[in-house]
Design an enzyme around this catalytic site. Structure first.
Site, PDB file in Angstrom:
ATOM      1  N   SER A  79       0.871  -1.179   0.000  1.00 23.78           N
ATOM      2  CA  SER A  79       0.000   0.000   0.000  1.00 23.78           C
ATOM      3  C   SER A  79       0.905   1.225   0.000  1.00 23.78           C
ATOM      4  CB  SER A  79      -0.892  -0.006   1.245  1.00 23.78           C
ATOM      5  OG  SER A  79      -1.719  -1.142   1.263  1.00 23.78           O
ATOM      6  N   LYS A 154      -6.618   1.536  -3.537  1.00 24.56           N
ATOM      7  CA  LYS A 154      -6.317   0.956  -2.229  1.00 24.56           C
ATOM      8  C   LYS A 154      -6.560   1.969  -1.108  1.00 24.56           C
ATOM      9  CE  LYS A 154      -4.484  -1.757   0.943  1.00 24.56           C
ATOM     10  NZ  LYS A 154      -5.213  -2.905   1.502  1.00 24.56           N
ATOM     11  N   LYS A 222      -0.480   4.120   8.139  1.00 29.97           N
ATOM     12  CA  LYS A 222       0.315   4.616   7.011  1.00 29.97           C
ATOM     13  C   LYS A 222      -0.587   4.923   5.820  1.00 29.97           C
ATOM     14  CE  LYS A 222       1.728   1.840   4.104  1.00 29.97           C
ATOM     15  NZ  LYS A 222       2.301   0.687   3.373  1.00 29.97           N
TER      16      LYS A 222
END
Length: 292
Positions: A79, A154, A222
């Site tokens: 990701s 994503k 994150k």
């Protein structure tokens, strides 16, 4: 994911992990595992990356550019920030190397079963070339568009998942504060509109107080940071995702960022003065037990 590639493809698979025990598992299952990733960079035609941070993705792609062969294809399953992916796509292209961003969703169960959802960005011809390999790891593989589009997909996925985890935690803590048994509530609503794969997997973990990570808060954190950064570049607000990120940042301050993403519930519990857990048996006498 690497084991599914080993089992389902006819290609020799070389795999590297910083943890020796992971390399040992890979070898036992028929894979080749060197002591350093350089062998992969120098010899492999297709290189899959799955790494926990933007910095590691960037440095690894630089390594491939410096040590790899022209014509190599890099597929980033991490990701990763769309901005970073687009930057590295251009650097790889100039070196004669192709880069796809192909982040995944489905967590540890999907990785093991080979049923991940995969969202891909980059050159369509390169995607078509690696598509069969992606299907060894995922049951749904979608080409989203040019470089970075897979990473944006994503981020949207994890924004929705993060807000859902927040709403789920809030609802569970609210119900327990109001006197409900969380396990009964789980069974009462799991097949209704509030139910989802996240609800079915994560609620039992919360109730049993099992926060061993199948997907760490740190990784989800994150992704939400990447989403906030992209939102700033787009000059838009994403307030729900920002609130969930604030709670994840609070988990980091408490030293809990490596717990499962559903451990965010602890912030809601702290704020409401409750604990969402399986209710115990209370012994009234030697013959009699009731659930409370």
């Amino acid at each position: 994911m690497s084991l599914n590639l080993l089992k389902k493809s006819d290609y020799p698979i070389i795999g590297y992990d910083v943890f020796k025990e992971k390399r040992s598992i890979f070898k036992v299952n028929g894979g080749i595992s060197p002591d350093h990733a350089d062998e992969i960079y120098q010899t492999c035609d297709i290189i899959f990356l799955c790494l926990p941070s933007n910095d590691l993705v960037k440095s690894s792609i630089h390594e491939v550019i410096e040590k790899g062969k022209k014509g190599t294809i890099i597929v980033d399953l991490s990701s990763t920030s769309p901005t970073l992916i687009r930057e590295m796509y251009e650097k790889a292209r100039q070196a004669g190397i192709s880069l796809l961003d192909s982040p995944v969703s489905g967590g540890e169960p999907g990785a093991i079963a080979g049923t991940l959802v995969m969202m891909c960005g980059g050159d369509k011809g390169v995607f078509d070339e690696v598509n069969p390999l992606l299907h060894y790891m995922g049951s749904s593989v979608t080409y989203m568009g040019t470089s970075g589009c897979g990473s944006v997909a994503k981020l949207a996925n994890n924004m929705i998942a993060g807000c859902y985890l927040g709403a789920m935690s809030e609802g569970l803590a609210f119900a327990v504060k109001a006197g409900l048994d969380p396990e009964k509530l789980f069974y009462a609503i799991k097949d209704g509109y509030a139910g989802s794969p996240i609800f079915e997997v994560k609620t039992p973990k919360i109730i049993s107080r099992n926060f061993e990570a199948s997907a760490r808060i740190a990784v989800h954190q994150k992704d939400l940071k990447n989403a906030i950064k992209l939102a700033e570049e787009l000059d838009i607000e994403i307030p729900m995702s920002k609130m969930v990120l604030d709670y994840m940042n609070e988990m980091e301050d408490l030293g809990m960022v490596n717990e499962d993403q559903c451990a965010i519930v602890k912030i809601y519990e702290k704020n409401m003065g409750v604990e969402i857990k399986r209710q115990e048996f209370k012994v009234l006498n030697t013959q009699d037990k009731i659930e409370i």
